[in-house]
Design a protein around this motif. Structure first.
Motif, PDB file in Angstrom:
ATOM      1  N   HIS A  85       0.831  -1.211   0.000  1.00  0.00           N
ATOM      2  CA  HIS A  85       0.000   0.000   0.000  1.00  0.00           C
ATOM      3  C   HIS A  85       0.864   1.258   0.000  1.00  0.00           C
ATOM      4  CE1 HIS A  85      -0.020   1.019   4.401  1.00  0.00           C
ATOM      5  NE2 HIS A  85      -0.038  -0.282   4.620  1.00  0.00           N
TER       6      HIS A  85
ATOM      7  N   ASP B 155       5.558   1.650   7.161  1.00  0.00           N
ATOM      8  CA  ASP B 155       4.274   0.983   6.893  1.00  0.00           C
ATOM      9  C   ASP B 155       3.549   1.864   5.892  1.00  0.00           C
ATOM     10  OD1 ASP B 155       1.712  -0.033   6.954  1.00  0.00           O
ATOM     11  OD2 ASP B 155       1.273   0.651   8.992  1.00  0.00           O
TER      12      ASP B 155
ATOM     13  N   GLU C  73      -5.115   2.013   2.284  1.00  0.00           N
ATOM     14  CA  GLU C  73      -5.156   0.814   3.135  1.00  0.00           C
ATOM     15  C   GLU C  73      -5.449   1.180   4.576  1.00  0.00           C
ATOM     16  OE1 GLU C  73      -3.547  -2.460   5.740  1.00  0.00           O
ATOM     17  OE2 GLU C  73      -3.029  -0.361   5.719  1.00  0.00           O
ATOM     18  N   GLU C  74      -4.861   2.291   5.012  1.00  0.00           N
ATOM     19  CA  GLU C  74      -4.954   2.653   6.434  1.00  0.00           C
ATOM     20  C   GLU C  74      -6.353   3.100   6.854  1.00  0.00           C
ATOM     21  OE1 GLU C  74      -2.798   1.860   8.433  1.00  0.00           O
ATOM     22  OE2 GLU C  74      -0.837   1.867   7.465  1.00  0.00           O
TER      23      GLU C  74
ATOM     24  N   HIS D  49       2.717   3.420  13.062  1.00  0.00           N
ATOM     25  CA  HIS D  49       1.594   4.280  13.463  1.00  0.00           C
ATOM     26  C   HIS D  49       1.998   5.248  14.586  1.00  0.00           C
ATOM     27  CE1 HIS D  49      -1.813   1.959  11.330  1.00  0.00           C
ATOM     28  NE2 HIS D  49      -0.646   1.649  10.787  1.00  0.00           N
TER      29      HIS D  49
HETATM   30 ZN   LIG Z   1      -0.484   0.491   8.897  1.00  0.00          ZN
END
Ligand SMILES: [Zn+2]
Length: 359
Positions: free
Chosen positions: A66, A184, A216-217, A326
């Protein structure tokens, strides 16, 4: 890891591209692979990288990573010139006060700011005891404006614009430690790009399409569109996944830095096809590529969407361990990225129609 690969990782980590605003991230991957792939894009900011050697009569493998990162969107401007915001994706909110950020303005410039934190001098005893953050609506970004009008006119701030942490990528080469934001899933995007490059010259029994998927998040929204368009028979999902080697009991740690990519048997969103998962883990052992396996008690990822939407196409997740995802600053290792690429390339080389049918 070559200089070219390191530069791509650096640029991807520094790219300002939260969910819905993936342009900077996908432009980097597009540029990295334009010489070897046919590149397409849709309006959700999914990027499709189609291998030129595809024949159309082989099983189709989708590589996914992603392109978005957790970020923020400006919600409103307070009378004193500070900016309220909402989250794009799930932050560890406690890490936000004091974080330097960049906020896009109406001219497309990125304005530096900071997520305001009250100096201890002004805190009541009760506030000092609490320390934590109650809610996003209690947080503001401060760009140094003195009024709403100044924020709008001199800084060009408007609602609906994205913001991200201002964290700059740093690589300690001697110790192979990378620090930065958005690993990420940008470390996964870099692994996808390098995998596509390494596959370029090989004679494969599968066709390959890479997808840098969006949003995606905020709930795997890009992948759910991309998977319909690509229509894969099987998939490998790259991730920057949460390392757990600094938390909890030693016996239960399953995603350690410098132990290779993590393949999850399951998380809250998906049970990855157990036969494909075992095939990849066995291959890692046979080829001497470090890898680790986990049973996740939380989390979620694009493999869920791929397996459920696409006639049950088997999917595994190749996760590069990242400490403190995150939050505004993560840590990962070049050797884990390199092992993820090695294992993905070996997996693709060893797949064929009958093996895929056996999953
Ligand atoms: Zn993530």
């Amino acid at each position: 890891m070559t200089e070219r690969e390191l530069n791509l990782i650096r640029n991807l980590s520094n790219a300002k591209a939260p969910s819905g605003f993936e342009e900077e991230a996908i432009a980097l991957v597009r540029e990295a692979l334009a010489d070897i792939c046919e590149v397409q894009e849709d309006s959700l900011r999914n990027l499709y990288l189609i291998r030129r050697a595809n024949t159309g009569d082989k099983p189709l493998l989708m590589l996914d990573a992603h392109g978005d990162e957790v970020g923020f969107m400006i919600h409103s401007i307070r009378p004193e010139g500070t900016l309220r915001f909402v989250n794009l994706g799930g932050w560890n909110k406690g890490t936000l006060p004091g974080t330097a950020v960049k906020i896009r303005n109406r001219l497309g410039e990125w304005i530096p700011g900071v997520i305001a934190a009250k100096p201890p001098h002004f805190m009541s005893t009760e506030e000092k005891a609490r320390q934590g953050v109650a809610d996003y609506k209690d947080l503001v970004m401060d760009i140094g404006a003195r009024s709403k009008e100044e924020a709008e006119e001199a800084f060009g701030i408007r609602i609906g614009e994205p913001a991200v942490p201002a964290t700059a990528f740093f690589y300690d080469e001697a110790r192979d430690v990378m620090q930065g934001k958005a690993f990420d899933c940008r470390i996964g995007c870099a692994a996808l790009a390098e995998t596509m490059r390494r596959l370029e010259k090989l004679d494969l029994a599968v066709d390959v399409v890479g997808v840098i998927s969006s949003q995606e998040e905020v709930g795997e929204r890009g992948a759910s569109v991309a998977v319909e368009r690509v229509n894969p028979d099987i998939a490998i999902v790259f991730e920057g996944c949460p390392a757990d080697d600094t938390f909890g009991e030693a016996y239960a740690r399953q995603t350690l830095l410098k132990q290779g990519p993590m393949l999850r048997f399951m998380d809250v969103s998906v049970i990855c096809n157990p036969r494909f998962q075992r095939f990849v883990l066995d291959l890692a052992e046979e080829k001497g590529i470090p890898a680790q396996a986990s049973v996740r008690e939380g989390g979620g990822n694009n493999a869920a969407v791929i397996q459920e939407k696409m006639k049950g196409a088997p999917a595994v997740v190749m996760g590069v361990p990242v400490r403190y995802i995150h939050t505004p600053g993560g840590i990962c290792a070049g050797e884990d990225y390199a092992a993820a690429v090695d294992l993905a390339v070996e997996t693709v080389k060893n797949l064929n129609e009958s093996i895929i049918k056996g999953f």
